[in-house]
Design a protein around this motif. Structure first.
Motif, PDB file in Angstrom:
ATOM      1  N   GLN A 158       0.954  -1.391  -0.081  1.00 25.66           N
ATOM      2  CA  GLN A 158      -0.166  -0.329   0.170  1.00 25.66           C
ATOM      3  C   GLN A 158       0.626   0.801   0.235  1.00 25.66           C
ATOM      4  O   GLN A 158       0.793   2.189   0.930  1.00 25.66           O
ATOM      5  CB  GLN A 158      -0.717   0.403   1.261  1.00 25.66           C
ATOM      6  CG  GLN A 158      -2.175   0.964   1.410  1.00 25.66           C
ATOM      7  CD  GLN A 158      -3.132   0.481   2.175  1.00 25.66           C
ATOM      8  OE1 GLN A 158      -3.699  -0.510   2.886  1.00 25.66           O
ATOM      9  NE2 GLN A 158      -4.126   1.372   2.409  1.00 25.66           N
ATOM     10  N   ILE A 160       2.883   5.165  -0.170  1.00 27.85           N
ATOM     11  CA  ILE A 160       2.509   6.020  -0.554  1.00 27.85           C
ATOM     12  C   ILE A 160       3.473   6.704  -0.676  1.00 27.85           C
ATOM     13  O   ILE A 160       4.897   6.458  -0.813  1.00 27.85           O
ATOM     14  CB  ILE A 160       2.721   6.651   1.648  1.00 27.85           C
ATOM     15  CG1 ILE A 160       2.017   8.091   1.538  1.00 27.85           C
ATOM     16  CG2 ILE A 160       4.227   5.944   2.161  1.00 27.85           C
ATOM     17  CD1 ILE A 160       1.525   8.058   3.216  1.00 27.85           C
ATOM     18  N   ALA A 185      -0.119   5.495   5.683  1.00 27.28           N
ATOM     19  CA  ALA A 185      -0.544   4.306   4.435  1.00 27.28           C
ATOM     20  C   ALA A 185      -1.278   5.080   3.769  1.00 27.28           C
ATOM     21  O   ALA A 185      -1.031   5.950   3.218  1.00 27.28           O
ATOM     22  CB  ALA A 185      -1.676   3.308   4.716  1.00 27.28           C
ATOM     23  N   PRO A 187      -2.985   5.732  -0.845  1.00 29.42           N
ATOM     24  CA  PRO A 187      -4.647   5.595  -0.805  1.00 29.42           C
ATOM     25  C   PRO A 187      -4.932   4.294  -1.574  1.00 29.42           C
ATOM     26  O   PRO A 187      -6.302   3.496  -1.439  1.00 29.42           O
ATOM     27  CB  PRO A 187      -5.310   6.585  -1.591  1.00 29.42           C
ATOM     28  CG  PRO A 187      -4.260   6.879  -2.340  1.00 29.42           C
ATOM     29  CD  PRO A 187      -2.395   6.844  -1.127  1.00 29.42           C
ATOM     30  N   ARG A 189      -4.389  -0.620  -2.575  1.00 29.88           N
ATOM     31  CA  ARG A 189      -3.649  -1.735  -2.089  1.00 29.88           C
ATOM     32  C   ARG A 189      -3.590  -3.083  -2.734  1.00 29.88           C
ATOM     33  O   ARG A 189      -5.089  -3.257  -3.921  1.00 29.88           O
ATOM     34  CB  ARG A 189      -4.230  -1.960  -0.599  1.00 29.88           C
ATOM     35  CG  ARG A 189      -4.114  -4.170  -0.262  1.00 29.88           C
ATOM     36  CD  ARG A 189      -4.992  -3.485   1.009  1.00 29.88           C
ATOM     37  NE  ARG A 189      -4.123  -3.318   2.237  1.00 29.88           N
ATOM     38  CZ  ARG A 189      -5.087  -3.382   3.344  1.00 29.88           C
ATOM     39  NH1 ARG A 189      -4.914  -4.579   4.205  1.00 29.88           N
ATOM     40  NH2 ARG A 189      -4.661  -2.352   4.281  1.00 29.88           N
ATOM     41  N   ARG A 234      -3.981   6.494   8.985  1.00 31.55           N
ATOM     42  CA  ARG A 234      -4.035   8.216   7.985  1.00 31.55           C
ATOM     43  C   ARG A 234      -3.518   7.656   6.703  1.00 31.55           C
ATOM     44  O   ARG A 234      -2.582   7.501   6.061  1.00 31.55           O
ATOM     45  CB  ARG A 234      -3.458   8.992   8.903  1.00 31.55           C
ATOM     46  CG  ARG A 234      -3.868   9.293  10.224  1.00 31.55           C
ATOM     47  CD  ARG A 234      -2.966  10.512  10.952  1.00 31.55           C
ATOM     48  NE  ARG A 234      -3.551  11.716  10.207  1.00 31.55           N
ATOM     49  CZ  ARG A 234      -3.391  12.867  10.051  1.00 31.55           C
ATOM     50  NH1 ARG A 234      -2.227  13.404  10.639  1.00 31.55           N
ATOM     51  NH2 ARG A 234      -4.070  13.809   8.924  1.00 31.55           N
ATOM     52  N   ILE A 235      -4.850   7.558   5.680  1.00 29.08           N
ATOM     53  CA  ILE A 235      -3.993   7.852   4.556  1.00 29.08           C
ATOM     54  C   ILE A 235      -4.079   8.588   3.650  1.00 29.08           C
ATOM     55  O   ILE A 235      -4.416   9.546   3.293  1.00 29.08           O
ATOM     56  CB  ILE A 235      -5.919   6.668   4.064  1.00 29.08           C
ATOM     57  CG1 ILE A 235      -5.961   5.647   4.020  1.00 29.08           C
ATOM     58  CG2 ILE A 235      -6.098   6.379   2.624  1.00 29.08           C
ATOM     59  CD1 ILE A 235      -5.253   4.679   4.491  1.00 29.08           C
ATOM     60  N   ASP A 239      -2.330   8.793  -5.253  1.00 28.52           N
ATOM     61  CA  ASP A 239      -2.734   7.561  -5.678  1.00 28.52           C
ATOM     62  C   ASP A 239      -1.656   7.068  -7.051  1.00 28.52           C
ATOM     63  O   ASP A 239      -0.536   7.953  -7.208  1.00 28.52           O
ATOM     64  CB  ASP A 239      -3.962   7.525  -6.074  1.00 28.52           C
ATOM     65  CG  ASP A 239      -4.565   7.854  -7.560  1.00 28.52           C
ATOM     66  OD1 ASP A 239      -3.313   8.380  -7.773  1.00 28.52           O
ATOM     67  OD2 ASP A 239      -5.579   7.770  -7.843  1.00 28.52           O
TER      68      ASP A 239
END
Length: 250
Positions: A158, A160, A185, A187, A189, A234-235, A239
């Motif tokens: 995932q 970042i 992480a 957005p 996966r 926390r995302i 992307d």
């Protein structure tokens, strides 16, 4: 407020410093090339004078098991001792999601040791555990490459973007210590092998990706959840496509 960033001239450090300076804070970008060395102690006491927050983004120059463990232990002890003497109010450390799940990885064992030093130091702290950076996808591909193929794990990733990491680090530096762990992480996966294949196609690399559940990731086998966070992370906002559209090309 004076904030010292250890590793402040690196990828995340330089971005974090820029963000904190825009908020009007005095930022010291501390690194061996600026005269501050957490291994020898050179320049550390002076750098920490009147500092309220220290952000530790230092990384080992060697990934060899013994060397990386020694680096994080010596650096961590020297730094937290100097912080206690200087009256630093908040230590922010950047670590890795999965550190405590992958004991076969010498690097991650070293990060576990670093986290322990931070927790036991007596200095109020926040540990940020991040998933792998998107900027490292090329390095992951290279690590699994033999000839014109790259054999990679089917464990999940995932990733970042470093800009998101810097945002989260800067936010943590300006917030009160949690005396705990916050996970961050990206957005999206997907399987590690699929993310790397997507990256290679995007840069026009013709290497064939072989998905192999037994393929090692820097010395350790991955399960599906080894490198991803299900601990209310926390995302980030960036992307893969957005990151790739603006990522610098070498």
């Amino acid at each position: 407020m004076k904030i010292v960033i250890i590793g402040g001239t690196g990828l995340i450090g330089s971005k974090t410093a820029e963000r904190l300076r825009k908020h009007g804070h005095e930022v010291v970008a501390a690194a061996p090339n600026t005269g501050v060395n957490t291994i020898t102690g050179e320049g550390l006491e002076k750098a920490l004078e009147n500092a309220s927050v220290v952000v530790d983004l230092a990384n080992s120059p060697s990934f060899e098991d013994k060397a990386v463990l020694e680096f994080f232990q010596v650096s961590g002890r020297n730094l937290t001792k100097a912080e206690e003497e200087a009256g630093v109010k908040h230590h922010v450390a950047l670590s890795i999601v999965g550190t405590d799940r992958l004991p076969d990885s010498g690097y991650l064992r070293a990060k576990v040791a670093q986290e322990k030093i931070v927790r036991e130091s007596g200095v109020p702290y926040t540990i940020l555990r991040s998933t792998q950076f998107m900027e490292f996808l090329g390095g992951i591909a290279q690590a699994g490459t033999a000839g014109d193929t790259t054999r990679l794990s089917t464990g999940n990733l995932q990733p970042i973007a470093s800009d998101d990491v810097a945002d989260f680090v800067a936010e943590a530096a300006l917030a009160a210590p949690t005396n705990g762990i916050i996970e961050i992480a990206g957005p999206e996966r997907a399987r590690l092998c699929d993310f790397v294949e997507r990256y290679l196609k995007a840069i026009g690399d013709t290497r064939k990706v072989i998905a192999d559940p037994e393929a090692h990731y820097f010395g350790t086998r991955l399960d599906a959840g080894s490198l991803v966070s299900d601990n209310n992370p926390r995302i980030g906002r960036i992307d893969f496509d957005r990151w790739f559209a603006t990522a610098p090309r070498k």
